[in-house]
Design an enzyme around this catalytic site. Structure first.
Site, PDB file in Angstrom:
ATOM      1  N   CYS A   1      26.388 -16.698 -12.126  1.00  0.00           N
ATOM      2  CA  CYS A   1      25.456 -16.470 -10.709  1.00  0.00           C
ATOM      3  C   CYS A   1      24.628 -17.493 -11.017  1.00  0.00           C
ATOM      4  CB  CYS A   1      24.995 -15.136 -11.202  1.00  0.00           C
ATOM      5  SG  CYS A   1      23.762 -15.111 -12.779  1.00  0.00           S
TER       6      CYS A   1
ATOM      7  N   HIS B   1      20.058 -12.581 -13.972  1.00  0.00           N
ATOM      8  CA  HIS B   1      21.130 -12.482 -13.034  1.00  0.00           C
ATOM      9  C   HIS B   1      20.310 -13.291 -11.639  1.00  0.00           C
ATOM     10  CE1 HIS B   1      24.422 -11.823 -10.236  1.00  0.00           C
ATOM     11  NE2 HIS B   1      23.449 -11.230  -9.319  1.00  0.00           N
TER      12      HIS B   1
ATOM     13  N   ASP C   1      24.708 -12.201  -2.298  1.00  0.00           N
ATOM     14  CA  ASP C   1      25.128 -12.455  -3.502  1.00  0.00           C
ATOM     15  C   ASP C   1      26.809 -13.040  -3.811  1.00  0.00           C
ATOM     16  OD1 ASP C   1      25.821 -12.378  -6.378  1.00  0.00           O
ATOM     17  OD2 ASP C   1      24.403 -10.790  -6.693  1.00  0.00           O
TER      18      ASP C   1
END
Length: 258
Positions: free
Chosen positions: A69, A109, A124
């Site tokens: 991420c 994250h 995302d």
């Protein structure tokens, strides 16, 4: 520096001269999820590099690798900026369903928020097989894609003021928490990204420094590869195969180009 947009479009199979409007983002997100794997191989190969725009470009669109991420979403953030979007990066805390609590690693994250026509959306590209594949409005409206249903819920606790909830297609009957994030706090510089990378790669409780993991979406499901198993979801049907090291290397090359 070579043009990020043209190299990225080549990687995901978008026309080089395509104008990327807000309405076009769903197509871009789908192609990204099917082309660029969520993977942690750099951690195991001792190839961790400082997170910069230039290094992310080399990794993702020149060497055609994937990432986690803190690599995938910052890269996509730079792509959004170059296409004229009003975007920021923020961090969040992933929910650990096995332990029924938020992960003890903290705010590791990295995700994206964009503003469009006086509304804020979450985007995302770095949440493994849990990708919404569309911008998700913070208004609470449910967004549907071929990967499931997604919504943002307003919350008020130590982890943030919103959380992403999801019902993955063929997998979830009920809504489940993905992660909490704070829309009021943005990541201001790469130092925070590098701090997150250090935690993910070195912390004893990190799940990403134990075994190789590669996953990406397909047109009808997803595939996941570890050093011991290869798992396919296709139209709701799951198949899981035990593998050895030699088979792992072949599958990594065949399905992920790595």
């Amino acid at each position: 520096m070579k043009n990020l947009v043209s190299l990225f479009h080549k990687r995901i199979g978008m026309p080089n001269n395509e104008t990327i409007t807000f309405e076009k983002l769903a197509e871009v997100l789908e192609k990204t999820a099917q082309s660029i794997p969520f993977e942690n191989l750099n951690i195991f190969e001792g190839k961790i590099q400082t997170i910069t725009k230039e290094n992310l470009m080399k990794k993702i669109v020149e060497r055609n690798e994937g990432g986690l991420c803190y690599e995938l979403n910052p890269f996509f953030y730079f792509y959004l900026l170059e296409n004229g979007f009003n975007a920021v990066l923020t961090d969040g805390v992933v929910y650990n369903h096995a332990a029924e609590e938020y992960h003890q690693l903290g705010r590791t994250h990295v995700t994206i928020l964009i503003s469009h026509e006086e509304q804020t959306y979450l985007i995302d590209t770095g949440f493994g097989g849990n990708l919404p594949l569309k911008p998700v409005p913070l208004s609470g409206e449910i967004i549907s894609s071929y990967n499931g249903e997604f919504r943002i819920k307003k919350v008020n606790h130590q982890y943030g003021n919103y959380c992403l909830e999801m019902k993955l297609k063929h997998k979830d009957r009920d809504w489940k928490i993905g992660y909490a994030f704070d829309s009021r706090k943005s990541i201001e510089d790469a130092a925070k990204l590098n701090e997150i990378q250090t935690i993910i790669s070195e912390h004893p409780k990190s799940s990403f420094n134990k075994h190789p993991l590669l996953t990406r979406l397909t047109k009808n499901g997803n595939i996941t590869l570890t050093d011991t198993t290869f798992t396919k979801w296709a139209d709701g049907i799951i198949s899981k195969e035990a593998i050895n090291t030699e088979k792992y290397k072949g599958l990594a090359k065949q399905h992920f180009g790595l």
